[in-house]
Design a protein around this motif. Structure first.
Motif, PDB file in Angstrom:
ATOM      1  N   GLY A 134      35.848  41.171  45.812  1.00 44.95           N
ATOM      2  CA  GLY A 134      35.948  40.911  44.486  1.00 44.95           C
ATOM      3  C   GLY A 134      36.385  39.626  43.676  1.00 44.95           C
ATOM      4  N   ALA A 136      34.233  44.672  38.741  1.00 44.25           N
ATOM      5  CA  ALA A 136      35.256  44.228  39.855  1.00 44.25           C
ATOM      6  C   ALA A 136      34.693  43.355  40.915  1.00 44.25           C
ATOM      7  N   HIS A 137      33.264  43.187  41.043  1.00 40.49           N
ATOM      8  CA  HIS A 137      32.839  42.454  42.170  1.00 40.49           C
ATOM      9  C   HIS A 137      32.146  41.285  41.310  1.00 40.49           C
TER      10      HIS A 137
END
Length: 394
Positions: free
Chosen positions: A66, A165-166
């Protein structure tokens, strides 16, 4: 930007590199890794290719985490940790034999070395290869294909507007650029808890974790030459040889395996059932999984299909449930999902009905779990306008 190598070529080279470890890089086949490092601006040729490839792999592992530093503790994503152990990216693992690196990676998942070798290791290598390609694309490509139309807000979703998140901020996880190379740019992230509408064929979507395909209740995908979502994804995900011939019809093959495993070969599933497969060649585009939503029931001689409007909400709900399960079970940092206009094709449902039903179901899921971001795609601008209108309807 120069063309990037196929995902399968990177996977093959990474398998060899996993056995040898980073110190053995000079003895490995590395054409695809070198091409990708050059495309990312991390090396210019043979003189600095080893350093550039190592920087590329480090950036790819950070992307799996992330965009955060990779630590060997439970605060770090398991996939990133396993990759760092497997390839000797952790400093303490750099010169360690391959068997010991594999043992350390298996311990991340709490499984035996042999089970890891047969199962999770394949996912680790495939995901690392996809991340390597994503790093190169972020370094040299601007917006993803397609025109983004509108971000649809929902006042019932009170989550802060932050990237998934990524999806790290521009250049996050990348090492400093070398002099004379272009600055990194990224496609705008879809905010968590929101819905974005984009005019774009679904097979051209980039860096969205899950693409949803519309299937019939026999889980038979469209022929690759048909202009349907199912046919387009089947065609785009297939693995091909150097001449362009399909050598692995990945999505259809994995669906057949699922049917045999679950005793449904030649038999229909309940409408609203969703089955997950890998993304095949689409992994090179940052896609992790394909969700196959069985929504169309054949009628008559099978030349027509019936889609109940109620099944759309069921398919959306099931896809989100499956996405959360896979995110945990597969230890993939997934947080984005893309839906086409399910049921608006040969199913015969009006686009207005599909738009309203999909948006209602998606909003309900985002109220339940606002950590996900959703992309709605259609190749037709008129349909995108209907989606936008449906978003503002009471």
């Amino acid at each position: 930007m120069q063309p990037l190598p196929p995902h399968g070529n990177l996977v093959a080279e990474l398998r060899e590199l996993r056995r040898r470890g980073l110190p053995g890089l000079r003895h490995c086949t590395r054409d695809a890794l070198r091409e990708t490092a050059v495309a990312a601006g991390l090396c210019t040729g043979p003189d600095d290719e080893q350093t550039g490839i190592e920087e590329l792999l480090g950036a790819a592992v950070r992307r799996l985490a992330g965009g955060h530093p990779v630590r060997d503790d439970d605060s770090c994503d398991p996939l990133a940790r396993a990759a760092a152990h497997s390839f000797g990216i952790f400093a303490a693992r750099r010169g360690v034999p391959g068997t010991d690196r594999r043992k350390a990676a298996a311990a991340v998942y709490g499984v035996t070395t042999e089970r890891f070798r047969k199962s999770q290791e394949h996912d680790v290598i495939a995901e690392l290869a996809a991340a390597v390609l994503a790093v190169a694309r972020e370094a040299g490509v601007g917006e993803a294909p397609g025109r983004q139309v509108v971000v649809v807000g929902d006042p019932a979703v009170a989550a802060p507007v932050t990237p998934p998140a990524h999806a790290a901020p521009p250049a996050a996880g990348l090492p400093p650029r070398r002099p004379g190379t272009r600055p990194a740019t990224t496609a705008p992230a879809v905010p968590a808890g929101r819905v974005t509408v984009r005019v774009c064929p679904i097979e051209e979507v980039r860096d969205v974790d899950i693409l949803v395909s519309s299937e019939n209740t026999y889980l038979e995908m469209s022929k690759t030459f048909r202009p349907t979502v199912s046919g387009a994804l089947r065609r785009a995900a297939a693995l091909r040889d150097a001449s362009g011939e399909i050598v692995d019809d990945v999505l259809s093959r994995e669906l057949r395996v699922w049917q045999r495993t679950h005793g449904r070969a030649g038999m229909p599933v309940r409408p609203g059932t969703v089955v997950a497969t890998s993304s095949g060649a689409l992994a090179a585009h940052g896609v992790r999984r394909i969700h196959h939503a069985a929504i169309a029931t054949p009628v008559g001689d099978g030349d027509r299909y019936h889609v109940s409007p109620a099944v759309l909400a069921e398919a959306v709900r099931t896809s989100f449930e499956l996405a959360r399960h896979e995110s945990e079970f597969l230890s993939l940092p997934m947080s984005s999902i893309c839906f086409p206009l399910l049921g608006a094709g040969r199913g015969g449902l009006p686009v207005e009905t599909v738009a309203r039903r999909l948006l209602d179901a998606i909003r309900a899921e985002l109220r339940r779990d606002p950590s996900w971001s959703v992309l709605l795609v259609t190749p037709e601008e008129s349909h995108a306008r209907l989606l936008t209108a449906a978003s503002s309807a009471p």
